[in-house]
Scaffold this active site. Structure first.
Site, short mmCIF file in Angstrom:
data_model
loop_
_atom_site.label_atom_id
_atom_site.label_comp_id
_atom_site.label_asym_id
_atom_site.label_seq_id
_atom_site.Cartn_x
_atom_site.Cartn_y
_atom_site.Cartn_z
N TYR A 1 -8.50 8.18 0.93
CA TYR A 1 -8.15 9.40 1.66
C TYR A 1 -9.24 10.46 1.53
CZ TYR A 1 -3.36 7.49 1.48
OH TYR A 1 -2.24 6.70 1.57
N HIS B 1 -4.38 -0.75 -2.93
CA HIS B 1 -4.03 -0.16 -1.63
C HIS B 1 -3.69 -1.20 -0.57
CE1 HIS B 1 -4.89 3.76 0.79
NE2 HIS B 1 -3.90 3.09 1.32
#
Length: 294
Positions: free
Chosen positions: A52, A110
């Site tokens: 992110y 992730h």
């Protein structure tokens, strides 16, 4: 489950708040203030990720907040470019430096990286080492299919505490949730309000569905609050994203009412089986690789 944000006890005994703030696609310049607004408004779970590119801003908000660090549950995630044993350990150090904390509460892989699952297994073994060393309190995965979960668990020593997957009323992923349940793994919902159904080209989305809007009228709540309450009734953790202070406050105002079983079932029946966004198994190092950002 009304009154306050409930804690969920993970399979290793660690307690995690059920509802938190996600910062996916929150621009760095907006992230700090969003996290501060959340912490000041009662949130105690903050979810970020290396991919992110806003871990530093999350850490800045934690440092600036008047909330004790020990009361904040911080999650970040390892990106596929850093899978492998040694590279995962290095990436963990990078994330902690950016966050400005000494111990992480939850670390997730992730994506599964099926094109090189050996690296996925090696990265998870690195997570196990960090857990044993006390540098992280719980470890888990994200976007793992039932088959991938089976393989991770059969080849490692510690059952993941969390599998963070896309769950919302239009895409509820029952098979994946049942796999999580079989292993005692918590389902944590990303895109809990509908994600691409809201911001994409779909003709309708969960927040506009008549089942949801009718319940919103009944309980004098917003459609988003109804959907978040649906997640809580199921026992999921949910991490809605917003950078708007009033939305952050609104999303947290879901602890003063409860949905009835038939209302939960009515929302369950909205499932379309259609995913929003790419299939996690389509991600690989050629099209989604990022270097470690020191």
């Amino acid at each position: 489950m009304t009154g306050t944000n409930p804690f969920i006890t993970l399979n290793n005994g660690v307690q995690m708040p059920a509802l938190g703030l996600g910062v996916y696609q929150s621009a760095p310049e907006e992230t700090t203030e969003a996290v501060l607004a959340a912490l000041h408004g009662g949130y105690r779970l903050i979810d970020t990720a290396a991919a992110y590119f806003n871990e530093r801003q999350v850490g800045e908000a934690i440092a600036r907040s008047d909330v004790d660090r020990s009361d904040i549950f911080v999650t970040t995630k390892l990106w596929i470019s850093d899978y492998g044993y040694d590279s995962a350990l290095r990436a963990f150090d990078v994330s902690l430096r950016k966050l400005g904390i000494e111990q992480l509460d939850l670390w997730l892989l992730h994506q599964p990286l099926p094109s090189d699952f050996e690296k996925t297994i090696a990265a998870y073994k690195a997570a196990e080492r960090l857990l044993a060393d006390g540098r992280v309190r719980a470890i888990g995965v994200s976007n793992q299919t039932p088959e991938e979960l089976d393989e991770v668990i059969s080849r490692t020593d510690i059952v993941p505490a969390v599998n963070q997957i896309q769950v919302h009323p239009y895409y509820s992923q029952r098979e994946w949730r049942e796999a999580n349940d079989r292993y005692g793994i918590l389902t944590q919902s990303w895109s809990p309000l509908g994600g691409s159904y809201i911001y994409g080209d779909a003709e309708t989305n969960p927040l506009e569905d008549s089942v949801v809007t009718t319940l919103a009228d009944k309980y004098a709540k917003t459609p988003a609050q109804i959907v978040l309450r649906w997640h809580l009734e199921h026992g999921f953790s949910a991490i809605p994203k917003s950078v708007k202070a009033h939305r952050i406050t609104e999303n947290f105002d879901v602890f003063d009412f409860a949905l009835k079983p038939d209302e939960v079932a009515a929302i369950d029946a909205l499932d379309t089986g259609v995913r929003g966004g790419p299939d996690p198994d389509s991600l690989n190092l050629d099209n989604y690789g990022f270097p470690i950002d020191d």
